[in-house]
Motif scaffolding. Sequence first.
Motif, PDB file in Angstrom:
ATOM      1  N   SER A   4       2.006   5.573 -11.471  1.00 12.00           N
ATOM      2  CA  SER A   4       2.321   5.250  -9.518  1.00 12.00           C
ATOM      3  C   SER A   4       1.760   3.659  -9.489  1.00 12.00           C
ATOM      4  CB  SER A   4       1.679   6.456  -9.059  1.00 12.00           C
ATOM      5  OG  SER A   4       0.454   6.723  -9.595  1.00 12.00           O
ATOM      6  N   ILE A   5       1.411   3.182  -8.061  1.00 11.32           N
ATOM      7  CA  ILE A   5       0.190   2.125  -7.750  1.00 11.32           C
ATOM      8  C   ILE A   5      -1.426   3.335  -7.916  1.00 11.32           C
ATOM      9  CG2 ILE A   5      -0.173   0.825  -5.764  1.00 11.32           C
ATOM     10  CD1 ILE A   5       2.014  -0.127  -7.618  1.00 11.32           C
ATOM     11  N   ASN A   6      -1.582   3.522  -6.927  1.00 10.66           N
ATOM     12  CA  ASN A   6      -3.170   4.437  -6.906  1.00 10.66           C
ATOM     13  C   ASN A   6      -3.319   5.358  -8.338  1.00 10.66           C
ATOM     14  OD1 ASN A   6      -0.484   6.617  -6.704  1.00 10.66           O
ATOM     15  ND2 ASN A   6      -2.102   8.303  -6.855  1.00 10.66           N
ATOM     16  N   ALA A   7      -2.414   5.368  -9.282  1.00  9.71           N
ATOM     17  CA  ALA A   7      -2.764   5.800 -10.535  1.00  9.71           C
ATOM     18  C   ALA A   7      -3.440   4.079 -11.647  1.00  9.71           C
ATOM     19  CB  ALA A   7      -1.814   6.099 -11.631  1.00  9.71           C
ATOM     20  N   ILE A   8      -2.806   2.856 -11.547  1.00  9.58           N
ATOM     21  CA  ILE A   8      -2.759   1.795 -11.456  1.00  9.58           C
ATOM     22  C   ILE A   8      -3.917   0.884 -11.579  1.00  9.58           C
ATOM     23  CG2 ILE A   8      -1.825  -0.708 -12.667  1.00  9.58           C
ATOM     24  CD1 ILE A   8       1.178   1.069 -12.245  1.00  9.58           C
ATOM     25  N   PHE A   9      -3.918   1.335  -9.921  1.00  4.83           N
ATOM     26  CA  PHE A   9      -4.919   0.130  -9.112  1.00  4.83           C
ATOM     27  C   PHE A   9      -5.947   0.956  -8.677  1.00  4.83           C
ATOM     28  CE2 PHE A   9      -0.685  -2.184  -9.475  1.00  4.83           C
ATOM     29  CZ  PHE A   9      -1.032  -3.524 -10.074  1.00  4.83           C
ATOM     30  N   GLY A  10      -5.768   2.498  -8.466  1.00  2.97           N
ATOM     31  CA  GLY A  10      -6.661   3.081  -7.180  1.00  2.97           C
ATOM     32  C   GLY A  10      -5.914   3.404  -5.849  1.00  2.97           C
ATOM     33  N   ASN A  11      -6.755   4.504  -5.501  1.00  2.32           N
ATOM     34  CA  ASN A  11      -6.473   4.967  -4.037  1.00  2.32           C
ATOM     35  C   ASN A  11      -6.071   3.805  -2.924  1.00  2.32           C
ATOM     36  OD1 ASN A  11      -5.856   7.277  -5.240  1.00  2.32           O
ATOM     37  ND2 ASN A  11      -7.382   8.456  -4.746  1.00  2.32           N
ATOM     38  N   LYS A  12      -7.334   3.252  -3.196  1.00  6.14           N
ATOM     39  CA  LYS A  12      -7.718   1.688  -1.798  1.00  6.14           C
ATOM     40  C   LYS A  12      -6.796   1.131  -1.463  1.00  6.14           C
ATOM     41  CE  LYS A  12     -12.772   3.436  -2.249  1.00  6.14           C
ATOM     42  NZ  LYS A  12     -14.220   2.466  -2.612  1.00  6.14           N
ATOM     43  N   SER A  13      -6.356   0.333  -2.435  1.00  6.37           N
ATOM     44  CA  SER A  13      -5.504  -0.799  -3.071  1.00  6.37           C
ATOM     45  C   SER A  13      -4.006   0.162  -2.774  1.00  6.37           C
ATOM     46  CB  SER A  13      -5.092  -0.961  -4.723  1.00  6.37           C
ATOM     47  OG  SER A  13      -6.751  -1.691  -4.816  1.00  6.37           O
ATOM     48  N   ALA A  14      -3.620   1.372  -3.216  1.00  2.73           N
ATOM     49  CA  ALA A  14      -2.304   2.321  -2.287  1.00  2.73           C
ATOM     50  C   ALA A  14      -2.625   2.147  -1.433  1.00  2.73           C
ATOM     51  CB  ALA A  14      -2.546   3.971  -3.560  1.00  2.73           C
ATOM     52  N   ILE A  15      -3.899   2.691  -0.824  1.00  5.23           N
ATOM     53  CA  ILE A  15      -3.345   2.962   1.021  1.00  5.23           C
ATOM     54  C   ILE A  15      -3.183   2.041   1.213  1.00  5.23           C
ATOM     55  CG2 ILE A  15      -4.673   3.561   2.918  1.00  5.23           C
ATOM     56  CD1 ILE A  15      -6.044   5.818   1.168  1.00  5.23           C
TER      57      ILE A  15
END
Length: 296
Positions: free
Chosen positions: A80-91
């Motif tokens: 998932s995007i949060n797994a690759i780039f972290g929660n902040k970027s995913a949000i």
Amino acid sequence: MVAAVTKQIEQFVQELGDERSYELFTKVPSGKMLRTKLILQIAKTPEAVRLAAIVEMIHAASLLHDDVIDEATKRRGVDSINAIFGNKSAIMLGDILYSKAFYELTKFSSQIAQTISHAVALLSLGELKDVELSNSFNSNEESYFDMIYKKTASLIEASAKSAAILAGLDSEAYGLYGKNLGLAFQIVDDILDITQNEQTLGKPALADFAEGKTTLPYIYLYQSLGEDDRQKLLYLFKKELNPEQKAWLFDKFEETGAIQRAKEQARALGHEALEQLHKSDEKLRQIMEELIERTY
Ligand code: FPP
Ligand code: MG
């Protein structure tokens, strides 16, 4: 035509003129495009492509946020995007897709803009309800249906309704078709979380129960169990299950027919969806059948 929608989404994101967000966006895996297929089947106008792109961007944004909320590391079989780039970027990627979609939505009639934006408010209310229902074992069927209506069916309802408005068709009837289809879709999704393995799901199996989500098969299971078994089920709620506990759960599902009952409920809703349409539409029937009988 589905390809035209994918292209339109890319163009919308590119129009923002920001390399980094475009790069992040390219890492978002594409899904089944159910909402697109529905919109394009109901309205065959050039605006339908833009409307479908808007709805898919809102849907993608909601999943980006949902994966942060659910702490999911997999989406559609990939990280998932949060797994690759972290929660902040995913949000923030979610917010970027969501706000561009809204900018584009303002170019449609106010009836369509209000239909879609109201659905997004319901999506958010549904997600909040999902989070709060997960705090304890929910055995209330009505709360479950209200939550899945808001979280999932509302945007599918709004998609079908808005496409009908574009095509000059009976928007209430198509909206009801979308609503019932959306409810059936989420029930099937909740069944597959139990019946399919990790490889097929693209995310861990039995994740819902471990996350505290008491979906329809669990509600039906609870209703059918005696007091001792109910206590055992409550004990297993929100825990990582060992193989023996998983085997017990599957045995009880088998014994009570709870999964079958949930599947029949989804089928009934699917048929109710078709009954809303004034004239039969083979493609819309096919979309419904495929969605209910799918295995992933
Ligand atoms: C997936 O549910 C989640 C949704 C369908 C809706 C999520 C909605 C929001 C986060 C609020 C709206 C936000 C924006 C930016 C528009 P699930 O967790 O049951 O399904 P899953 O297994 O696919 O994760
Ligand atoms: Mg989730």
